[in-house]
Design a protein around this motif. Structure first.
Motif, short mmCIF file in Angstrom:
data_model
loop_
_atom_site.label_atom_id
_atom_site.label_comp_id
_atom_site.label_asym_id
_atom_site.label_seq_id
_atom_site.Cartn_x
_atom_site.Cartn_y
_atom_site.Cartn_z
N LEU A 196 0.85 -1.33 0.06
CA LEU A 196 0.12 -0.18 0.05
C LEU A 196 0.90 1.29 0.08
N PRO A 197 0.44 2.49 -0.41
CA PRO A 197 1.03 3.72 -0.62
C PRO A 197 1.48 4.16 0.80
N PRO A 198 2.57 4.79 0.81
CA PRO A 198 3.20 5.41 2.09
C PRO A 198 2.04 6.16 2.91
N TYR A 199 1.05 6.97 2.18
CA TYR A 199 0.28 7.69 2.68
C TYR A 199 -0.87 7.15 3.47
N VAL A 200 -0.82 5.72 3.17
CA VAL A 200 -2.13 4.93 4.08
C VAL A 200 -1.26 4.73 5.64
N TRP A 201 -0.24 4.72 5.48
CA TRP A 201 0.49 4.55 6.86
C TRP A 201 0.70 5.50 7.62
N TYR A 202 0.97 6.57 6.70
CA TYR A 202 1.26 8.00 7.26
C TYR A 202 -0.25 8.52 8.02
N GLN A 203 -1.37 8.26 7.47
CA GLN A 203 -2.77 8.37 7.93
C GLN A 203 -2.88 7.92 9.26
N ASP A 204 -2.37 6.51 9.63
CA ASP A 204 -2.41 6.09 10.82
C ASP A 204 -1.81 6.81 11.89
N MET A 205 -0.42 7.31 11.56
CA MET A 205 0.16 8.23 12.35
C MET A 205 -0.47 9.50 12.74
N ALA A 206 -0.85 9.96 11.63
CA ALA A 206 -1.94 11.44 11.77
C ALA A 206 -3.19 11.01 12.49
N ASP A 207 -3.89 10.07 12.41
CA ASP A 207 -5.02 9.74 13.16
C ASP A 207 -4.68 9.21 14.75
N PHE A 208 -3.67 8.86 14.89
CA PHE A 208 -3.09 8.55 16.28
C PHE A 208 -2.81 9.69 16.95
N ALA A 209 -1.81 10.59 16.40
CA ALA A 209 -1.75 11.88 16.90
C ALA A 209 -2.83 12.85 17.38
N GLU A 210 -3.69 12.73 16.18
CA GLU A 210 -4.92 13.65 16.60
C GLU A 210 -5.95 13.17 17.84
N CYS A 211 -5.99 11.77 17.91
CA CYS A 211 -6.88 11.15 18.88
C CYS A 211 -6.21 10.82 20.08
N VAL A 212 -4.91 10.78 20.44
CA VAL A 212 -4.34 10.54 21.55
C VAL A 212 -4.79 11.29 22.56
N GLY A 213 -5.14 10.84 23.77
CA GLY A 213 -5.64 11.62 24.79
C GLY A 213 -4.72 12.77 25.52
N ASP A 214 -3.58 12.43 25.43
CA ASP A 214 -2.64 13.66 25.92
C ASP A 214 -2.62 14.79 24.75
N GLU A 215 -3.21 15.85 25.25
CA GLU A 215 -3.18 17.11 24.36
C GLU A 215 -1.59 17.36 23.91
N GLN A 216 -0.62 17.51 24.96
CA GLN A 216 0.46 18.10 24.64
C GLN A 216 1.15 17.02 23.53
N ALA A 217 0.99 15.66 23.86
CA ALA A 217 1.75 14.64 22.99
C ALA A 217 0.87 14.64 21.72
#
Length: 159
Positions: free
Chosen positions: A63-84
């Protein structure tokens, strides 16, 4: 068609992530469901080169790298620690995002690593099941059930 437990979903997920696909490919035998590795120099057995087009096997295209990149972006957006969340999102800007994201997690937020791994792995396994279904190796209903039973982990634990 095969049952899902006939496959190693982690291996298929790895094949879907493998971006070094020029000289090696992962393939599935549609008769047995066996995952095999083909290399440019050694074919299937490591000794006898064979052209991919001559094989009656289903190649797993990464799969293209943007698929895996989106996982990182979604994780960063949804993680509970606001600063993290903010710092991980910043790490994803520009080239080198994959390395910066990984470094940020390992160095500054090691407590989030188990959540990241669970998040990444469940998404990768769902993609593996989707690939199997798309290639008629397992049924669509089986794939839908697996996906429904394996949602993203709750990231609020990272607070």
């Amino acid at each position: 068609m095969f049952a899902l437990d006939s496959f190693d979903l982690d291996e298929i997920a790895h094949a879907l992530q493998n971006q070094d696909a020029y000289d090696l490919r992962f393939l599935v035998d549609p008769r047995t469901g066996e995952l095999v590795l083909w290399t440019l120099d050694g074919g299937l057995d490591g000794e006898n080169p064979v052209d991919l087009d001559e094989l009656d096997l289903i190649p797993i295209q990464p799969l293209p790298p943007y698929v895996w990149y989106q996982d990182m972006a979604d994780f960063a957006e949804c993680v509970g620690d606001e600063q993290a969340s903010l710092r991980l999102s910043r790490a994803l800007r520009g080239s080198g995002a994959f390395r910066r994201f990984k470094d940020q997690l390992h160095h500054d937020y090691p407590e989030l690593l188990p959540l990241w791994r669970a998040f990444r792995d469940v998404r990768a396994r769902r993609r593996a099941v989707e690939w199997l279904s798309d290639n008629a190796l397992t049924g669509l209903d089986v794939a839908r059930q697996f996906i429904a039973e394996h949602p993203d982990p709750d990231l609020r634990q990272g607070q």
